[in-house]
Write a protein that holds these residues in place. Structure first.
Motif, PDB file in Angstrom:
ATOM      1  N   THR A   1       0.931  -1.192   0.110  1.00 28.62           N
ATOM      2  CA  THR A   1      -0.260   0.082   0.020  1.00 28.62           C
ATOM      3  C   THR A   1       0.795   1.206   0.076  1.00 28.62           C
ATOM      4  O   THR A   1       0.341   2.336  -0.051  1.00 28.62           O
ATOM      5  CB  THR A   1      -1.102   0.069   1.136  1.00 28.62           C
ATOM      6  N   TYR A   2       2.166   1.255   0.003  1.00 34.69           N
ATOM      7  CA  TYR A   2       3.112   2.446   0.001  1.00 34.69           C
ATOM      8  C   TYR A   2       4.326   1.982  -0.197  1.00 34.69           C
ATOM      9  O   TYR A   2       4.629   0.843  -0.115  1.00 34.69           O
ATOM     10  CB  TYR A   2       2.999   3.238   1.406  1.00 34.69           C
ATOM     11  N   THR A   3       5.309   2.969  -0.602  1.00 39.40           N
ATOM     12  CA  THR A   3       6.951   2.710  -0.993  1.00 39.40           C
ATOM     13  C   THR A   3       7.423   3.783   0.138  1.00 39.40           C
ATOM     14  O   THR A   3       7.156   5.046   0.682  1.00 39.40           O
ATOM     15  CB  THR A   3       7.047   3.577  -2.446  1.00 39.40           C
ATOM     16  N   TYR A   4       8.507   3.070   0.713  1.00 46.11           N
ATOM     17  CA  TYR A   4       9.262   3.639   1.770  1.00 46.11           C
ATOM     18  C   TYR A   4      10.635   3.780   1.370  1.00 46.11           C
ATOM     19  O   TYR A   4      11.185   3.000   0.811  1.00 46.11           O
ATOM     20  CB  TYR A   4       9.266   2.706   3.033  1.00 46.11           C
ATOM     21  N   GLU A   5      11.165   5.320   1.507  1.00 44.83           N
ATOM     22  CA  GLU A   5      12.430   5.430   0.982  1.00 44.83           C
ATOM     23  C   GLU A   5      13.268   5.995   1.928  1.00 44.83           C
ATOM     24  O   GLU A   5      12.655   6.569   2.791  1.00 44.83           O
ATOM     25  CB  GLU A   5      12.359   6.724  -0.349  1.00 44.83           C
ATOM     26  N   HIS A   6      14.667   5.359   2.013  1.00 45.73           N
ATOM     27  CA  HIS A   6      15.419   6.120   3.092  1.00 45.73           C
ATOM     28  C   HIS A   6      16.958   5.901   2.661  1.00 45.73           C
ATOM     29  O   HIS A   6      17.085   5.425   1.584  1.00 45.73           O
ATOM     30  CB  HIS A   6      15.244   5.329   4.558  1.00 45.73           C
ATOM     31  N   GLU A   7      17.692   6.711   3.255  1.00 46.49           N
ATOM     32  CA  GLU A   7      19.161   6.871   2.838  1.00 46.49           C
ATOM     33  C   GLU A   7      19.973   6.377   4.085  1.00 46.49           C
ATOM     34  O   GLU A   7      19.789   6.637   5.348  1.00 46.49           O
ATOM     35  CB  GLU A   7      19.226   8.300   2.612  1.00 46.49           C
ATOM     36  N   GLU A   8      21.001   5.611   3.900  1.00 45.61           N
ATOM     37  CA  GLU A   8      22.001   5.279   4.857  1.00 45.61           C
ATOM     38  C   GLU A   8      23.431   5.779   4.352  1.00 45.61           C
ATOM     39  O   GLU A   8      23.728   5.798   3.151  1.00 45.61           O
ATOM     40  CB  GLU A   8      21.814   4.019   5.077  1.00 45.61           C
TER      41      GLU A   8
END
Length: 144
Positions: free
Chosen positions: A77-84
């Motif tokens: 139901t959604y897209t999660y974006e993150h940076e490391e």
């Protein structure tokens, strides 16, 4: 000297020591970097860590041993974006990926050709619903 000043001094000192140690580790390990891994790489996998979930990433491995990793995780139901961010190095056929402030993942790696590298997880700190086998291939991103 009041307690606040003393505590603040200790916190500042520990922060400086911590930052210094990270730089020293990176500088020592920079001699062990496999230059074939430097550059911008992309990859993806479906269901290897989270059942039926697709993950894509772009990994920028710099010559100084630092990296930036951009993740996209596609849930139903959604897209999660993150940076490391963090440091990377190689030693004895293993690739080490230290995520700033967290942990170090360890992979066996094999350079397949100048544009593909296969990684097999040895030690991961990420959550996984799989049987523990995690293998993927990073591909060099084409220059735009």
């Amino acid at each position: 000297m009041n307690k606040f000043t003393l505590v603040l001094g200790i916190i500042v000192s520990l922060t400086i020591i911590s930052c210094s140690t990270s730089k020293q580790l990176s500088q020592r390990q920079i001699n062990e970097l496999d230059k074939a891994l430097v550059g911008v790489w992309i990859g993806s996998e479906i269901g290897q860590q989270l059942k039926d979930i697709k993950r894509e990433w772009e990994m920028v491995r710099n010559e100084d041993g630092t990296f930036i990793l951009f993740f996209k995780t596609y849930y139903p139901t959604y897209t999660y974006e993150h940076e490391e961010t963090g440091y990377w190095w190689t030693k004895n056929g293993r690739f080490y990926e230290h995520h700033t402030g967290y942990h170090t993942d360890v992979y066996q790696y094999q350079v397949l050709n100048e544009n593909e590298v296969m990684f097999t997880a040895i030690k991961l700190k990420s959550y996984s619903e799989s049987d523990g086998t995690y293998i993927f291939i990073d591909k060099r991103k084409a220059k735009e």
